[in-house]
Each structure stands twice: as C-alpha cells, then as structure tokens.
Design a protein around this motif. Structure first.
Motif, PDB file in Angstrom:
ATOM      1  N   ALA A   3      -3.027   5.346   1.740  1.00 15.30           N
ATOM      2  CA  ALA A   3      -3.481   4.005   1.372  1.00 15.30           C
ATOM      3  C   ALA A   3      -3.356   3.027   2.536  1.00 15.30           C
ATOM      4  O   ALA A   3      -4.149   2.088   2.653  1.00 15.30           O
ATOM      5  N   TYR A  54       0.805  -1.222   0.000  1.00 20.91           N
ATOM      6  CA  TYR A  54       0.000   0.000   0.000  1.00 20.91           C
ATOM      7  C   TYR A  54       0.842   1.279   0.000  1.00 20.91           C
ATOM      8  O   TYR A  54       0.347   2.348  -0.364  1.00 20.91           O
ATOM      9  N   HIS A 108       1.616   7.769   7.462  1.00 23.06           N
ATOM     10  CA  HIS A 108       0.414   6.952   7.697  1.00 23.06           C
ATOM     11  C   HIS A 108      -0.222   7.277   9.050  1.00 23.06           C
ATOM     12  O   HIS A 108      -0.827   6.415   9.684  1.00 23.06           O
ATOM     13  N   TRP A 152      -6.284   3.569   4.823  1.00 22.76           N
ATOM     14  CA  TRP A 152      -7.461   2.996   4.145  1.00 22.76           C
ATOM     15  C   TRP A 152      -7.486   1.481   4.323  1.00 22.76           C
ATOM     16  O   TRP A 152      -8.549   0.887   4.577  1.00 22.76           O
ATOM     17  N   ASP A 187       0.895   3.644  -3.011  1.00 19.74           N
ATOM     18  CA  ASP A 187      -0.379   4.264  -3.364  1.00 19.74           C
ATOM     19  C   ASP A 187      -0.736   5.456  -2.477  1.00 19.74           C
ATOM     20  O   ASP A 187      -1.779   6.094  -2.690  1.00 19.74           O
ATOM     21  N   CYS A 188       0.106   5.754  -1.480  1.00 21.40           N
ATOM     22  CA  CYS A 188      -0.146   6.932  -0.653  1.00 21.40           C
ATOM     23  C   CYS A 188       0.076   8.198  -1.478  1.00 21.40           C
ATOM     24  O   CYS A 188       0.948   8.240  -2.361  1.00 21.40           O
TER      25      CYS A 188
END
Length: 232
Positions: free
Chosen positions: A185, A167, A178, A188, A170-171
């Motif tokens: 991402a 992931y 995070h 999420w 995709d950030c």
C-alpha cells in the motif's frame, strides 16, 4: 522539543539530513520544530517552496535571520516555557541565533569555510542554558553525520514517517519493507502521488535498502572496517 536548524545557504540546505533528524525526533517521541536560518541569503518564497512538503506533513517550520531579525520573536514564542535541544550541522548559525534570542549569552560563533562550504565547530560540549523568557535550551556541537540510535530495528523505520502510517496496515504482508513486496500500500501511495517520492527515497536510504550517502547498513560498514584475514 527538538529544534532542528538548517541554513538557507552556506552551508547548503540538505533535506536528506533533515529527514534523519525528523526520524530521530519521531523515534524519541520528541516534538520537532524546523528552523531555517540565514534567510537574508535566500529568497523567502524559494525556501518556503522547498519546505512546503514538511509543512503539509504537519511539521512546524520557522524562518529566521539574525541579520534582518526575521522570525526571531516568533522563535522565542515557540521555545517559551519549554526545554529545547538545538541541533544542526556546523555553520548553520546555532550559537549566533541563541545570542540573538537572548542577548548576553555571548556564545562563541564561527564562520563557514568557503572552500568546502562547511562550518567550523565552535560549540564543543552540550550546555543547558536558562532562558529569560521561560524555559531552557541545550546548545549542542555541530553535527556532520547523524546516526539513528533511537530507532528500533524490530519496530521498523516506516512508522517514523507520518505520511506512511495510514497505509502500513493495508500492506499484504505484516513485515512489508515497502521495497519489493507485491500489494504494498505504501508503494501504491507513492505511485499515486499520496506520498512524496523524495521522502520515500529517504526512507529507502535511511533503512539501508538503497545505496546512498546515508546508508544505514551497519553490517556492511563493519565488514568494510574489519576485512577478514586471508587464509594461509
């Protein structure tokens, strides 16, 4: 190979400490194997339920008991022809387990202090021991606290959590922590159940983003140890 030993009970199984050992192994590019010892003190299915998350992440988990003999032969197979370092808290049975793996080592063993549920140190130095079934093992002193000297601050902590790696690209922001960034991402994935929230909380605590026993904010610790002198 890093053989990370915890006890099913006495002392208590601490998954946050386990996460720190796993991060250290990932950062050092060493294969980690989780060993849960003293299984004669707990129900196998209960402990397996607690460790299921780590098995799903791809970590090898071995369950052992020197009282019943559970898993000892399987652990020999895991360690055969490898150089293994055994790590874990005091009192989890590292030396006793090594004595069971290879009778004749006669390593000194100790008991758990029932007042504080912590083990007493019996191994006081690192010893590299040859194994009759092939390979070597390094027996290390028991650990009460664990630093993260192998982790590169510039590289980030997230890369050492395998469930986060897919992931991270995709950030929205390349340097995403995070924690509070929008379009993250990883957050999420936590919200949708693709990343376990307990592991995410471990990431936050180890990174120093969240207050907890294993906070990694060394600057804060340094400031607490060395308070500034008051100006006259």
């Amino acid at each position: 190979m890093l053989l990370i030993i915890f006890a099913a009970r006495h002392p208590t199984l601490k998954l946050r400490m386990l996460d720190r050992f796993l991060v250290t192994a990932e950062a050092s590019d060493v294969e980690p194997v989780i060993c849960i010892n003293k299984m004669d003190l707990a129900k196998l299915e209960n402990v397996q339920r607690e460790l299921k998350l780590y098995e799903e992440l791809g970590y090898k988990v071995v369950y052992t008991s020197i009282v019943t003999g559970l898993g000892v032969d399987g652990l020999r197979e895991v360690m055969q022809d490898k150089i293994s370092a055994i790590v874990g808290s005091s009192g989890v049975g590292k030396s006793s387990l090594l004595n069971a793996l290879q009778p004749g080592l006669q390593l000194r063993t100790g008991e758990v202090d029932t007042r504080v549920h912590k083990g007493r140190h019996t191994t006081t130095e690192v010893m590299l021991l040859p194994l009759a079934f092939g390979g070597f093992v390094a027996d290390t002193p028991g650990i009460r606290t664990l630093g993260l000297l192998e982790v590169d601050d510039e590289q980030g902590m997230d890369i050492h959590f395998p469930e986060m790696r897919p992931y991270i690209p995709d950030c929205k922001f390349a340097a995403c922590t995070h924690q509070h960034e929008p379009a993250c991402a990883v957050k999420w994935a936590v919200e949708t159940g693709n990343i376990n929230p307990l592991r995410y909380e471990s990431y936050l605590r180890i990174s120093g983003f969240k207050e907890g026993r294993y906070e990694r904010n060394t600057d804060k610790r340094r400031a607490e140890r060395n308070p500034r002198r008051r100006k006259r």
